[in-house]
Design an enzyme around this catalytic site. Structure first.
Site, mmCIF file in Angstrom:
data_model
loop_
_atom_site.group_PDB
_atom_site.id
_atom_site.type_symbol
_atom_site.label_atom_id
_atom_site.label_comp_id
_atom_site.label_asym_id
_atom_site.label_seq_id
_atom_site.Cartn_x
_atom_site.Cartn_y
_atom_site.Cartn_z
ATOM 1 N N TYR A 154 0.825 -1.213 0.000
ATOM 2 C CA TYR A 154 0.000 0.000 0.000
ATOM 3 C C TYR A 154 0.861 1.265 0.000
ATOM 4 C CZ TYR A 154 -4.644 2.086 0.614
ATOM 5 O OH TYR A 154 -5.829 2.755 0.439
ATOM 6 N N LYS A 161 -3.584 8.078 3.129
ATOM 7 C CA LYS A 161 -4.783 7.802 3.929
ATOM 8 C C LYS A 161 -4.592 8.251 5.381
ATOM 9 C CE LYS A 161 -7.500 5.897 0.851
ATOM 10 N NZ LYS A 161 -8.736 6.602 0.406
#
Length: 255
Positions: A154, A161
């Site tokens: 990720y 995020k």
């Protein structure tokens, strides 16, 4: 008109296909009494085609969240369809390929900056562009993927995020005096267009389906969408700066 969102006017971003969380939000919102306006960028004709699959065809406004001109003109374009907004859904995220799939140490700043602008800063930008249309009782809701941990593959999207989660708290702080809430829904992994662009995303899928206490469907966007609707509704009038996990309980379980 009846339903959880009866009479609400919503702006929903991020509808690309009918497998997106944003599409499920728009669909359920209409079914629960809301008027919905969509935004799209790039493949606008695709968004318009998907919009016709909703219970009621929804208007689509072109919006590039990195464009000051688009943001400055958003309120006027929305007023062509509704006379105000009660809620805004931020379902926008993008990172260049160098920022995903294990390239954390090598991704150049230019690519990282793009990821942060589109995936993090746009939350504030969108809220401020819509603010002239909103009044007390309004809500901004965004979608995140639990950023309290470092996830394999990720990489910089995880950093983006984390920034999004912080930005939501600051937006809650600064918009609270106007009676506007800011909350996020942390959904588990779903087979969306965004997920397919992440090399190695199947690692998340395998872990979730095996370990989530309530189980987890990789193709059911409705649980996350329902959480968004609840946060947009009047049933959470004193909740802001919160992150609601809709992940089958995975986040609460140790390794």
């Amino acid at each position: 008109m009846s339903g959880l969102l009866a009479g609400k006017r919503l702006l929903v971003t991020g509808v690309i296909t009918d497998a997106s969380i944003a599409f499920s939000v728009a669909k359920l919102a209409q079914e629960n009494g809301a008027q919905v306006v969509l935004t799209g960028y790039g493949r606008l004709s695709l968004v318009e085609r998907i919009a016709r699959r909703l219970p009621e065809p929804a208007p689509v406004i072109e919006l590039d969240v990195t464009s000051p001109e688009h943001l400055a003109g958003l309120a006027d374009k929305v007023r062509e369809h509704v006379d105000g907004l009660d809620g805004v859904v931020h379902s926008i995220g993008f990172a260049p390929q160098s920022c995903l799939g294990g390239g954390f140490l090598d991704a150049p700043w230019e690519d990282v900056a793009t990821a942060l602008q589109v995936s993090t800063y746009s939350y504030k930008s969108l809220a401020m562009a819509a603010l002239p249309l909103m009044s007390a009782g309004g809500a901004v809701v965004g979608l995140t993927f639990d950023a309290t941990k470092a996830w394999p593959v990720y990489d910089w999207m995880g950093v983006a995020k984390a920034g999004l989660e912080s930005a939501s708290r600051y937006l809650a702080l600064h918009l609270g005096k106007q009676g506007i809430r800011s909350n996020l829904v942390a959904a588990g992994p779903l087979r969306t267009i965004a997920a397919k662009s992440i090399p190695g995303f199947d690692q998340f899928e395998d872990a979730w389906t095996a370990r989530a206490p309530l189980g987890w469907s990789l193709t059911d966007q409705e649980p996350a969408a329902r959480a968004c609707l609840a946060l947009l509704s009047d049933w959470f009038p004193a909740t802001t700066g919160e992150i609601v996990h809709v992940d089958g309980g995975y986040h609460a379980i140790g390794a």
